[in-house]
Design a protein around this motif. Structure first.
Motif, PDB file in Angstrom:
ATOM      1  N   GLU A   4      43.127 -13.074  46.722  1.00  0.00           N
ATOM      2  CA  GLU A   4      43.049 -12.460  45.397  1.00  0.00           C
ATOM      3  C   GLU A   4      44.312 -12.753  44.585  1.00  0.00           C
ATOM      4  O   GLU A   4      44.259 -12.993  43.374  1.00  0.00           O
ATOM      5  N   LEU A   5      45.473 -12.735  45.250  1.00  0.00           N
ATOM      6  CA  LEU A   5      46.728 -13.024  44.565  1.00  0.00           C
ATOM      7  C   LEU A   5      46.753 -14.466  44.057  1.00  0.00           C
ATOM      8  O   LEU A   5      47.146 -14.732  42.917  1.00  0.00           O
ATOM      9  N   GLN A   6      46.303 -15.384  44.890  1.00  0.00           N
ATOM     10  CA  GLN A   6      46.267 -16.791  44.487  1.00  0.00           C
ATOM     11  C   GLN A   6      45.306 -17.013  43.330  1.00  0.00           C
ATOM     12  O   GLN A   6      45.571 -17.812  42.425  1.00  0.00           O
ATOM     13  N   GLN A   7      44.182 -16.290  43.361  1.00  0.00           N
ATOM     14  CA  GLN A   7      43.218 -16.407  42.264  1.00  0.00           C
ATOM     15  C   GLN A   7      43.814 -15.866  40.967  1.00  0.00           C
ATOM     16  O   GLN A   7      43.618 -16.459  39.888  1.00  0.00           O
ATOM     17  N   ALA A   8      44.544 -14.774  41.033  1.00  0.00           N
ATOM     18  CA  ALA A   8      45.179 -14.208  39.846  1.00  0.00           C
ATOM     19  C   ALA A   8      46.232 -15.166  39.288  1.00  0.00           C
ATOM     20  O   ALA A   8      46.368 -15.327  38.066  1.00  0.00           O
ATOM     21  N   GLN A   9      46.980 -15.819  40.168  1.00  0.00           N
ATOM     22  CA  GLN A   9      47.968 -16.806  39.726  1.00  0.00           C
ATOM     23  C   GLN A   9      47.295 -17.993  39.044  1.00  0.00           C
ATOM     24  O   GLN A   9      47.802 -18.518  38.038  1.00  0.00           O
ATOM     25  N   GLU A  42      48.424 -11.788  29.260  1.00  0.00           N
ATOM     26  CA  GLU A  42      48.871 -10.483  29.738  1.00  0.00           C
ATOM     27  C   GLU A  42      47.933  -9.923  30.799  1.00  0.00           C
ATOM     28  O   GLU A  42      48.382  -9.304  31.776  1.00  0.00           O
ATOM     29  N   LEU A  43      46.614 -10.140  30.613  1.00  0.00           N
ATOM     30  CA  LEU A  43      45.646  -9.677  31.608  1.00  0.00           C
ATOM     31  C   LEU A  43      45.855 -10.383  32.939  1.00  0.00           C
ATOM     32  O   LEU A  43      45.852  -9.748  34.006  1.00  0.00           O
ATOM     33  N   ALA A  44      46.051 -11.700  32.892  1.00  0.00           N
ATOM     34  CA  ALA A  44      46.281 -12.455  34.120  1.00  0.00           C
ATOM     35  C   ALA A  44      47.587 -12.027  34.789  1.00  0.00           C
ATOM     36  O   ALA A  44      47.672 -11.939  36.016  1.00  0.00           O
ATOM     37  N   GLN A  45      48.616 -11.744  33.985  1.00  0.00           N
ATOM     38  CA  GLN A  45      49.898 -11.310  34.539  1.00  0.00           C
ATOM     39  C   GLN A  45      49.765  -9.956  35.233  1.00  0.00           C
ATOM     40  O   GLN A  45      50.323  -9.737  36.314  1.00  0.00           O
ATOM     41  N   SER A  46      49.003  -9.036  34.631  1.00  0.00           N
ATOM     42  CA  SER A  46      48.814  -7.725  35.257  1.00  0.00           C
ATOM     43  C   SER A  46      48.017  -7.850  36.553  1.00  0.00           C
ATOM     44  O   SER A  46      48.276  -7.125  37.524  1.00  0.00           O
ATOM     45  N   LYS A  47      47.051  -8.783  36.572  1.00  0.00           N
ATOM     46  CA  LYS A  47      46.294  -9.002  37.808  1.00  0.00           C
ATOM     47  C   LYS A  47      47.211  -9.510  38.915  1.00  0.00           C
ATOM     48  O   LYS A  47      47.068  -9.124  40.079  1.00  0.00           O
ATOM     49  N   ILE A  48      48.145 -10.372  38.569  1.00  0.00           N
ATOM     50  CA  ILE A  48      49.083 -10.888  39.567  1.00  0.00           C
ATOM     51  C   ILE A  48      49.939  -9.767  40.128  1.00  0.00           C
ATOM     52  O   ILE A  48      50.146  -9.659  41.356  1.00  0.00           O
ATOM     53  N   GLU A  49      50.441  -8.910  39.246  1.00  0.00           N
ATOM     54  CA  GLU A  49      51.293  -7.814  39.702  1.00  0.00           C
ATOM     55  C   GLU A  49      50.547  -6.873  40.636  1.00  0.00           C
ATOM     56  O   GLU A  49      51.078  -6.444  41.670  1.00  0.00           O
ATOM     57  N   PHE A  50      49.294  -6.553  40.276  1.00  0.00           N
ATOM     58  CA  PHE A  50      48.487  -5.668  41.132  1.00  0.00           C
ATOM     59  C   PHE A  50      48.168  -6.346  42.457  1.00  0.00           C
ATOM     60  O   PHE A  50      48.294  -5.743  43.531  1.00  0.00           O
ATOM     61  N   SER A  51      47.757  -7.627  42.393  1.00  0.00           N
ATOM     62  CA  SER A  51      47.401  -8.356  43.610  1.00  0.00           C
ATOM     63  C   SER A  51      48.613  -8.546  44.508  1.00  0.00           C
ATOM     64  O   SER A  51      48.490  -8.540  45.743  1.00  0.00           O
ATOM     65  N   GLN A  52      49.787  -8.716  43.907  1.00  0.00           N
ATOM     66  CA  GLN A  52      51.013  -8.868  44.687  1.00  0.00           C
ATOM     67  C   GLN A  52      51.304  -7.605  45.493  1.00  0.00           C
ATOM     68  O   GLN A  52      51.612  -7.671  46.688  1.00  0.00           O
ATOM     69  N   GLU A 106      44.467 -17.832  37.434  1.00  0.00           N
ATOM     70  CA  GLU A 106      43.983 -17.343  36.148  1.00  0.00           C
ATOM     71  C   GLU A 106      45.112 -17.330  35.110  1.00  0.00           C
ATOM     72  O   GLU A 106      44.895 -17.615  33.933  1.00  0.00           O
ATOM     73  N   LEU A 107      46.331 -16.998  35.558  1.00  0.00           N
ATOM     74  CA  LEU A 107      47.467 -17.029  34.639  1.00  0.00           C
ATOM     75  C   LEU A 107      47.752 -18.463  34.193  1.00  0.00           C
ATOM     76  O   LEU A 107      48.005 -18.709  32.997  1.00  0.00           O
ATOM     77  N   THR A 108      47.688 -19.394  35.115  1.00  0.00           N
ATOM     78  CA  THR A 108      47.896 -20.798  34.766  1.00  0.00           C
ATOM     79  C   THR A 108      46.838 -21.258  33.763  1.00  0.00           C
ATOM     80  O   THR A 108      47.154 -21.948  32.777  1.00  0.00           O
TER      81      THR A 108
END
Length: 258
Positions: free
Chosen positions: A112-117, A76-86, A119-121
């Motif tokens: 930053e968006l790629q890094q968040a993605q 969930e943390l990684a998903q929220s980072k993706i949404e913010f970075s997007q 982290e989700l992986t």
């Protein structure tokens, strides 16, 4: 158990009623025998728990692995980072396209968006590793439980709670069990009868304890090798015994059906 056929039969042969199979049960791991839930003579069913080793450590490890496999926080943390970075990347990209922001700021947001993605992986991979670890721990835990491989009866108990089970040792089996449905009938037949009996041939079997109560059986195997010394060969039959009212280990007479 069905009665035997009443039509004409051929000669009667000596036979022995045996269990379909007899198995000594143990465990592939060492440990302290904690419980034995059955005793000699008890009827047992397939997959019934018969005994288990002390397994508090393994149980705790399995519970911990299960807890880790259910954790949603990292994902969930990684998903929220993706949404913010997007959102951040889209804003900066639009500003950079309008030449209101340096292209480098847009590139940094994209990174930053790629890094968040990534982290989700990684979070998903870690959760899958935790799930597999839980399955491994449960497999280790299950090795400490002895279950019945078939319906049958307990023939003997060789170890008792408090003893150490050691695979490979002279005394390693905890219980001996037998499958009594169907029973196996071993018939010794003379050489002259070779070729007269085939797989699927019906027979009437009467045990020595109930000589006037014949039962139906069917040939399942015929030896292809004759014993030269005695001039005999062995035939095996299956004898249904759903109520377990006919014991194994008794002599009998078998008469083949025409």
């Amino acid at each position: 158990m069905a009665p035997a056929w009443s039509n004409t039969t051929v000669a009667s042969y000596d036979c022995l009623i045996e269990p379909a199979q007899t198995v000594e049960l143990g465990t592939p791991v060492s440990g302290l025998l904690e419980h034995v839930t059955v005793k000699r003579g008890d009827k047992i069913t397939r997959n019934e728990v018969l005994a288990n080793l002390e397994s508090h450590v393994e149980q705790t490890a399995a519970e911990l692995a299960h807890y880790k496999s259910q954790l949603n926080g990292p994902t969930e943390l990684a998903q929220s980072k993706i949404e913010f970075s997007q959102r951040k990347f889209e804003r900066r990209h639009d500003l950079a396209q309008a030449q209101l922001m340096a292209k480098q700021d847009s590139d940094d947001a994209e990174s930053e968006l790629q890094q968040a993605q990534a982290e989700l992986t990684e979070a998903k991979e870690n959760r899958e590793v935790a799930r597999l670890d839980y399955l491994h721990e449960m497999s280790q835990l299950n090795l400490r439980t002895i279950r019945s491989p078939f319906d049958g009866v307990v023939v003997d108990q060789m170890m008792w709670p408090g003893e150490i089970v050691e695979p490979g040792a002279t005394k390693h089996a905890v219980l001996k069990i037998a499958q009594l449905n169907p029973l196996r009938v071993r018939v010794v037949m003379p050489l002259r009868a070779f070729g007269d009996v085939h797989v699927g041939t019906g027979a009437s079997v009467a045990s020595e304890i109930e000589p006037n109560t014949p039962y139906s059986a069917k040939v399942t195997s015929v030896d292809r090798i004759v014993d030269a010394a005695s001039g005999t060969f062995v035939v095996f039959m299956d004898l249904p015994n759903p109520k377990l009212d006919l014991p194994a280990g008794v002599k009998c007479k078998a008469a083949l059906r025409n």
